[in-house]
Design a protein around this motif. Structure first.
Motif, short mmCIF file in Angstrom:
data_model
loop_
_atom_site.label_atom_id
_atom_site.label_comp_id
_atom_site.label_asym_id
_atom_site.label_seq_id
_atom_site.Cartn_x
_atom_site.Cartn_y
_atom_site.Cartn_z
N LEU A 172 0.82 -1.21 0.00
CA LEU A 172 0.00 0.00 0.00
C LEU A 172 0.85 1.26 0.00
N ILE A 173 2.04 1.18 0.58
CA ILE A 173 2.92 2.35 0.66
C ILE A 173 3.63 2.61 -0.67
N LEU A 174 3.86 1.57 -1.45
CA LEU A 174 4.64 1.72 -2.69
C LEU A 174 4.09 2.79 -3.63
N PRO A 175 2.76 2.87 -3.87
CA PRO A 175 2.26 3.94 -4.75
C PRO A 175 2.60 5.33 -4.24
N PHE A 176 2.65 5.50 -2.91
CA PHE A 176 3.01 6.79 -2.34
C PHE A 176 4.48 7.10 -2.59
N ILE A 197 11.01 3.09 -10.98
CA ILE A 197 9.55 2.98 -10.89
C ILE A 197 9.04 1.65 -11.42
N TYR A 198 9.54 1.20 -12.58
CA TYR A 198 9.02 -0.04 -13.17
C TYR A 198 9.25 -1.24 -12.25
N LYS A 199 10.46 -1.40 -11.74
CA LYS A 199 10.76 -2.54 -10.88
C LYS A 199 9.98 -2.46 -9.56
N THR A 200 9.74 -1.24 -9.08
CA THR A 200 8.96 -1.08 -7.86
C THR A 200 7.53 -1.51 -8.09
N ARG A 201 6.98 -1.16 -9.25
CA ARG A 201 5.62 -1.59 -9.58
C ARG A 201 5.54 -3.10 -9.70
N MET A 202 6.53 -3.71 -10.32
CA MET A 202 6.55 -5.17 -10.45
C MET A 202 6.72 -5.85 -9.08
N LEU A 203 7.50 -5.21 -8.21
CA LEU A 203 7.64 -5.72 -6.85
C LEU A 203 6.30 -5.71 -6.15
N GLY A 204 5.52 -4.63 -6.37
CA GLY A 204 4.20 -4.55 -5.79
C GLY A 204 3.30 -5.69 -6.25
N VAL A 205 3.37 -6.02 -7.53
CA VAL A 205 2.59 -7.14 -8.07
C VAL A 205 3.00 -8.45 -7.40
N ILE A 206 4.31 -8.67 -7.28
CA ILE A 206 4.82 -9.89 -6.64
C ILE A 206 4.36 -9.97 -5.19
N LEU A 207 4.43 -8.86 -4.49
CA LEU A 207 4.02 -8.84 -3.08
C LEU A 207 2.56 -9.24 -2.93
N MET A 208 1.70 -8.76 -3.84
CA MET A 208 0.28 -9.09 -3.73
C MET A 208 0.01 -10.55 -4.09
N VAL A 209 0.79 -11.11 -4.99
CA VAL A 209 0.66 -12.54 -5.29
C VAL A 209 1.05 -13.36 -4.07
N VAL A 210 2.16 -12.98 -3.43
CA VAL A 210 2.60 -13.67 -2.21
C VAL A 210 1.57 -13.50 -1.10
N PHE A 211 1.05 -12.27 -0.97
CA PHE A 211 0.02 -11.98 0.03
C PHE A 211 -1.16 -12.93 -0.12
N ILE A 237 -2.99 -5.05 -7.61
CA ILE A 237 -2.25 -5.39 -8.83
C ILE A 237 -2.66 -4.45 -9.96
N ILE A 238 -3.96 -4.15 -10.04
CA ILE A 238 -4.44 -3.18 -11.03
C ILE A 238 -3.80 -1.82 -10.80
N VAL A 239 -3.68 -1.44 -9.53
CA VAL A 239 -3.03 -0.16 -9.19
C VAL A 239 -1.60 -0.13 -9.73
N PHE A 240 -0.86 -1.21 -9.51
CA PHE A 240 0.54 -1.23 -9.93
C PHE A 240 0.70 -1.30 -11.45
N LEU A 241 -0.34 -1.73 -12.13
CA LEU A 241 -0.29 -1.77 -13.60
C LEU A 241 -0.71 -0.44 -14.23
N GLN A 242 -1.19 0.49 -13.39
CA GLN A 242 -1.57 1.82 -13.89
C GLN A 242 -0.34 2.72 -13.93
N ARG A 243 0.39 2.65 -14.98
CA ARG A 243 1.67 3.35 -15.07
C ARG A 243 1.52 4.86 -14.95
#
Length: 274
Positions: A172-176, A197-211, A237-243
């Motif tokens: 949740l903090i990553l978008p901020f 930014i790109y790798k951080t967004r992908m990290l967010g996706v991975i975190l939500m999959v793990v979650f 995940i949708i949030v992190f895909l919104q570049r």
């Protein structure tokens, strides 16, 4: 229209929205663990969050927090002092066994903004630690406090809940952090500063999959919990895909922070419906 915008901005800037997000996660914890919703705990966490966040945002120096010249910030200051009084009122009605935990979490929150000693750095300035400190405090207020309040044993499922909540808050903090990349001091070493930014967004996706996958490691699992965690995972995940939308003014501060509120609202409705 201008009045509505002023009210909306004040609602966000005075940390009322983030406080609703925090107590929503507290509410989710109560629903998952099937424990009573302690109104005193909810009141303390809600008003305490407003005080804590406003102090971090506007009171990096204590003098700035007490002596405010800007009229808009004076209103936020007045609200903060009012909320402090209410937070103390609700804290008094809580069992003393959780006061120590509250003291510890409060100390971490203060040290996040104010150095312990003169000419030393606050916790926020320690390179790479910012996001984990915030996540730790959120986990403390939304999982640890209700666990202590209900004297629950630390079971395997509870350990999974702690881990999932920590991962969720980091996500949740990553978008901020992405939004604030252009303003953050390079010494803070946020994840977007380190990885881009790109790798951080992908990290967010991975975190939500793990979650989401961690849910299936629990011993006691019900269908509604799987559905709710899937919903939250998909939304983030949708949030992190919104570049292009993440850097926008209200995207993180309202929509992303509103996900826990939506989660609790739907979860509560389903639990009461069935």
């Amino acid at each position: 229209m201008r009045t509505l915008r002023f009210i909306f901005n004040f609602y966000l800037n005075a940390s009322i929205h983030v406080a609703l997000a925090v107590i929503s996660l507290l509410g989710v914890t109560s629903l998952v663990l099937e424990i009573p919703l302690n109104l005193s705990l909810f009141g303390f966490v809600f008003f305490g969050t407003i005080v804590c966040y406003n102090f971090v945002k506007y009171g990096v120096e204590a003098k700035k927090y007490l002596v405010v010249m800007n009229a808009y910030h004076k209103n936020i200051q007045a609200l903060s002092f009012f909320c402090f009084g209410l937070a103390v009122y609700f804290l008094i009605h809580l069992d003393r066994k959780i006061w120590v935990a509250v003291l510890g979490l409060g100390l971490i929150s203060c040290l996040y903004a104010i150095p312990l000693l003169p000419k030393t750095k606050n916790l926020r300035s320690l390179g790479g630690f910012k996001i984990y400190i915030v996540a730790l405090v959120w986990v403390g207020f939304t999982v640890l406090l209700p666990v202590l309040d209900n004297e629950l044993d630390i079971s395997w499922d509870l350990k999974i809940l702690f881990l999932q909540r920590f991962i969720l808050v980091v996500a949740l903090i990553l978008p901020f952090e992405i939004r604030d990349l252009q303003w953050d001091d390079p010494e803070i070493k946020t994840l977007p500063q380190i990885f881009g930014i790109y790798k951080t967004r992908m990290l967010g996706v991975i975190l939500m999959v793990v979650f989401f996958l961690l849910t299936f490691l629990k011993d006691n699992l019900i269908g509604v919990e799987i559905s709710m965690r899937l919903l939250v995972s998909v939304l983030l995940i949708i949030v992190f895909l919104q570049r292009d939308r993440v850097p926008r003014k209200y995207f993180a501060s309202f929509w992303v922070e509103g996900i826990p509120i939506l989660w609790f609202g739907i979860y509560w409705s389903l639990k009461n419906l069935y």
